[in-house]
Write a protein that holds these residues in place. Structure first.
Motif, PDB file in Angstrom:
ATOM      1  N   UNK A 194       0.928  -1.095  -0.207  1.00 53.68           N
ATOM      2  CA  UNK A 194      -0.064  -0.030   0.126  1.00 53.68           C
ATOM      3  C   UNK A 194       0.970   1.193  -0.094  1.00 53.68           C
ATOM      4  N   UNK A 195       0.576   2.258  -0.641  1.00 53.80           N
ATOM      5  CA  UNK A 195       1.188   3.557  -0.850  1.00 53.80           C
ATOM      6  C   UNK A 195       1.487   4.153   0.612  1.00 53.80           C
ATOM      7  N   UNK A 196       2.756   4.678   0.816  1.00 55.15           N
ATOM      8  CA  UNK A 196       3.190   5.298   1.973  1.00 55.15           C
ATOM      9  C   UNK A 196       2.608   6.645   2.230  1.00 55.15           C
ATOM     10  N   UNK A 197       2.281   7.357   1.300  1.00 52.81           N
ATOM     11  CA  UNK A 197       1.859   8.586   1.373  1.00 52.81           C
ATOM     12  C   UNK A 197       0.262   8.990   1.531  1.00 52.81           C
ATOM     13  N   UNK A 198      -0.516   7.743   1.262  1.00 56.42           N
ATOM     14  CA  UNK A 198      -2.087   7.975   1.362  1.00 56.42           C
ATOM     15  C   UNK A 198      -2.611   8.128   2.690  1.00 56.42           C
ATOM     16  N   UNK A 199      -3.897   8.804   2.603  1.00 55.12           N
ATOM     17  CA  UNK A 199      -4.526   9.043   3.799  1.00 55.12           C
ATOM     18  C   UNK A 199      -5.073   7.823   4.597  1.00 55.12           C
ATOM     19  N   UNK A 200      -5.254   7.656   5.887  1.00 58.55           N
ATOM     20  CA  UNK A 200      -5.758   6.394   6.439  1.00 58.55           C
ATOM     21  C   UNK A 200      -7.096   5.704   5.867  1.00 58.55           C
ATOM     22  N   UNK A 201      -7.963   6.671   5.808  1.00 59.25           N
ATOM     23  CA  UNK A 201      -9.296   6.342   5.184  1.00 59.25           C
ATOM     24  C   UNK A 201      -9.159   5.722   3.577  1.00 59.25           C
ATOM     25  N   UNK A 202      -8.304   6.268   2.871  1.00 60.31           N
ATOM     26  CA  UNK A 202      -8.131   5.857   1.529  1.00 60.31           C
ATOM     27  C   UNK A 202      -7.348   4.579   1.439  1.00 60.31           C
ATOM     28  N   UNK A 203      -6.602   4.259   2.368  1.00 63.30           N
ATOM     29  CA  UNK A 203      -5.759   3.087   2.661  1.00 63.30           C
ATOM     30  C   UNK A 203      -6.825   1.902   3.216  1.00 63.30           C
ATOM     31  N   UNK A 204      -7.600   2.193   3.903  1.00 59.15           N
ATOM     32  CA  UNK A 204      -8.697   1.224   4.432  1.00 59.15           C
ATOM     33  C   UNK A 204      -9.530   1.053   3.253  1.00 59.15           C
ATOM     34  N   UNK A 205     -10.096   1.774   2.703  1.00 63.46           N
ATOM     35  CA  UNK A 205     -10.782   1.723   1.537  1.00 63.46           C
ATOM     36  C   UNK A 205     -10.182   0.867   0.419  1.00 63.46           C
ATOM     37  N   UNK A 206      -8.952   0.914   0.050  1.00 58.27           N
ATOM     38  CA  UNK A 206      -8.215  -0.027  -0.913  1.00 58.27           C
ATOM     39  C   UNK A 206      -8.102  -1.056  -0.309  1.00 58.27           C
ATOM     40  N   UNK A 207      -7.871  -1.476   0.941  1.00 61.24           N
ATOM     41  CA  UNK A 207      -7.893  -2.775   1.665  1.00 61.24           C
ATOM     42  C   UNK A 207      -9.067  -3.658   1.714  1.00 61.24           C
ATOM     43  N   UNK A 208     -10.174  -2.695   1.936  1.00 56.71           N
ATOM     44  CA  UNK A 208     -11.467  -3.450   1.637  1.00 56.71           C
ATOM     45  C   UNK A 208     -11.762  -3.797   0.161  1.00 56.71           C
ATOM     46  N   UNK A 209     -11.693  -2.943  -0.658  1.00 61.42           N
ATOM     47  CA  UNK A 209     -11.790  -3.184  -2.210  1.00 61.42           C
ATOM     48  C   UNK A 209     -11.075  -4.733  -2.235  1.00 61.42           C
ATOM     49  N   UNK A 210      -9.801  -4.882  -1.835  1.00 57.67           N
ATOM     50  CA  UNK A 210      -9.043  -6.006  -2.264  1.00 57.67           C
ATOM     51  C   UNK A 210      -9.709  -7.148  -1.578  1.00 57.67           C
ATOM     52  N   UNK A 211     -10.163  -6.897  -0.138  1.00 56.64           N
ATOM     53  CA  UNK A 211     -10.785  -8.199   0.589  1.00 56.64           C
ATOM     54  C   UNK A 211     -12.186  -8.500  -0.146  1.00 56.64           C
ATOM     55  N   UNK A 212     -12.913  -7.697  -0.920  1.00 53.53           N
ATOM     56  CA  UNK A 212     -14.174  -8.053  -1.724  1.00 53.53           C
ATOM     57  C   UNK A 212     -13.867  -8.554  -2.861  1.00 53.53           C
ATOM     58  N   UNK A 213     -12.475  -8.685  -3.344  1.00 55.92           N
ATOM     59  CA  UNK A 213     -12.281  -9.209  -4.582  1.00 55.92           C
ATOM     60  C   UNK A 213     -12.491  -8.173  -5.859  1.00 55.92           C
ATOM     61  N   UNK A 214     -12.699  -7.056  -5.493  1.00 56.62           N
ATOM     62  CA  UNK A 214     -13.107  -5.990  -6.599  1.00 56.62           C
ATOM     63  C   UNK A 214     -11.974  -4.952  -6.952  1.00 56.62           C
ATOM     64  N   UNK A 215     -10.797  -5.314  -6.389  1.00 57.72           N
ATOM     65  CA  UNK A 215      -9.766  -4.494  -6.948  1.00 57.72           C
ATOM     66  C   UNK A 215      -9.128  -5.228  -8.063  1.00 57.72           C
TER      67      UNK A 215
END
Length: 397
Positions: free
Chosen positions: A108-129
């Motif tokens: 995950x990117x170092x410079x992203x905001x916490x909410x954006x990182x959480x959203x990316x991880x959630x998308x990955x976990x749902x198989x939609x990334x």
């Protein structure tokens, strides 16, 4: 029953022997490595083309970087070195799963905001990334399930910046398998077609503790290795295990029977290059490791670092060998003959940058044979060339 030890004359390098392994790597020999970190990854990538049966016992004691975040949040052993070695041994042919490897190596990117990182991880976990979407079922479902377990357990303040997705998948699997590493390591190995066996030497949440020659104590792998803080100036006198990273709480770890069986099955045991204390000797600390090595009559070889190691302040080659043997004798006993713990020292004295030399008298007293051959390429000096080193090791089996 008669105990017979058969010996042979080895040629190093032995092109014919190595060529035979290259033609049928699925039948290749069981070379066992005690290691950790990234020093052996290049060698592992080459090794898989000669044998699919190598064994890698890896340290779970890393206490810095992203591993430290996971260990603090879940009280678990470090998994970064496990993931790294699994990736190094993953099938890199057209029959492998490059899409799974891409996901496991993504950070995950170092410079992203916490909410954006959480959203990316959630998308990955749902198989939609896109990274998980490229993976076909049932693998995608298995991977997403592990990420889902991690998300459910993740503290609200967990720092996802720079997090390795592979580490998060392993952590989720660890939590989902009653805090055991072996089940998720096995699953991970199958997902990426790992050509070899990779296991943590133990799966307890322990840390390294080093006592220096001046009596001071240094706790935590990240403080010993010299990669995240200033390198040690005073030499290390003794390495032990602690239940805590910041307060010394001595503990005794015991080698699991499954890892004991792996050591017993090895056709060659290698003490490889890498961080001398935090990668190599750390693997030899659990009770039972020295005895398991002693019980196996296969060849045993030590490969010193060919360039300076921050952990080896004040240590010449002879001191390195003595320290290695002293660590093994702590488990097996002082009366155990050296020749049953170490047969060969493998170096390239012409091109390597080794501290000091090995005297013939020193080697003769130990009963150890020095193999001085080409291991370093013209463009890589003083670092070992993976092809040359793999060829030398395979010649001994």
């Amino acid at each position: 029953m008669v105990d017979v030890r058969v010996t042979r004359t080895a040629r190093v390098p032995d092109p014919l022997r190595v060529q035979r392994y290259h033609k049928a790597p699925e039948l290749g020999p069981k070379l066992l490595f005690f290691s950790g970190g990234s020093a052996l990854n290049g060698i592992s990538r080459r090794l898989q083309h000669y044998t699919h049966n190598s064994i890698h016992l890896v340290t779970p004691f890393d206490s810095g970087g992203s591993s430290a975040k996971l260990r603090k949040a879940f009280g678990m052993p470090a998994i970064g070195d496990l993931r790294s070695r699994l990736m190094a041994l993953a099938d890199d042919s057209i029959l492998g799963h490059p899409e799974v490897c891409r996901l496991f190596t993504y950070r995950l990117p170092e410079e992203a905001e916490p909410d954006a990182l959480r959203a990316t991880l959630d998308t990955l976990a749902r198989g939609q990334h896109p990274l998980t979407g490229d993976i076909s079922n049932p693998m995608r479902r298995l991977i997403c399930n592990q990420l889902g377990f991690f998300l459910e357990a993740m503290p609200d303040d967990f720092d996802l910046r720079g997090a390795s997705i592979g580490n998060l998948i392993l952590a989720g699997g660890y939590l989902n398998n009653h805090q055991q590493l072996d089940p998720i390591t096995f699953l991970f190995s199958k997902l990426v077609h790992v050509r070899g066996t990779v296991r943590a030497i133990i799966d307890q949440d322990y840390h390294l503790a080093a006592t220096l020659t001046d009596g001071c104590q240094v706790l935590g792998q990240h403080r010993i290795t010299g990669k995240e803080v200033a390198p040690l100036v005073t030499p290390i006198a003794r390495l032990e295990l602690s239940a805590d990273r910041d307060t010394y709480e001595p503990v005794t770890a015991k080698l699991h029977k499954r890892n004991q069986r792996l050591i017993a099955s090895a056709e060659l045991i290698c003490y490889p290059p890498g961080s001398f204390y935090s990668s190599l000797l750390a693997n030899l600390l659990p009770h039972g490791v020295g005895r398991a090595i002693h019980a196996n009559r296969c060849p045993k070889v030590f490969i010193p670092n060919s360039s300076p190691d921050p952990e080896q302040a004040g240590m010449d080659l002879e001191r390195q060998i003595t320290t290695l043997l002293d660590t093994l004798h702590r488990d097996i006993g002082e009366t155990c003959p050296t020749r049953e713990l170490l047969d060969f020292v493998l170096i390239d004295s012409e091109r390597g940058d080794y501290p000091g030399q090995l005297s013939p008298d020193f080697l003769a007293e130990l009963g150890v044979t020095l193999i001085d051959t080409r291991l370093i390429g013209e463009n890589d000096a003083p670092l070992y060339d993976p092809d040359l080193l793999v060829t030398a090791l395979l010649s001994l089996v």
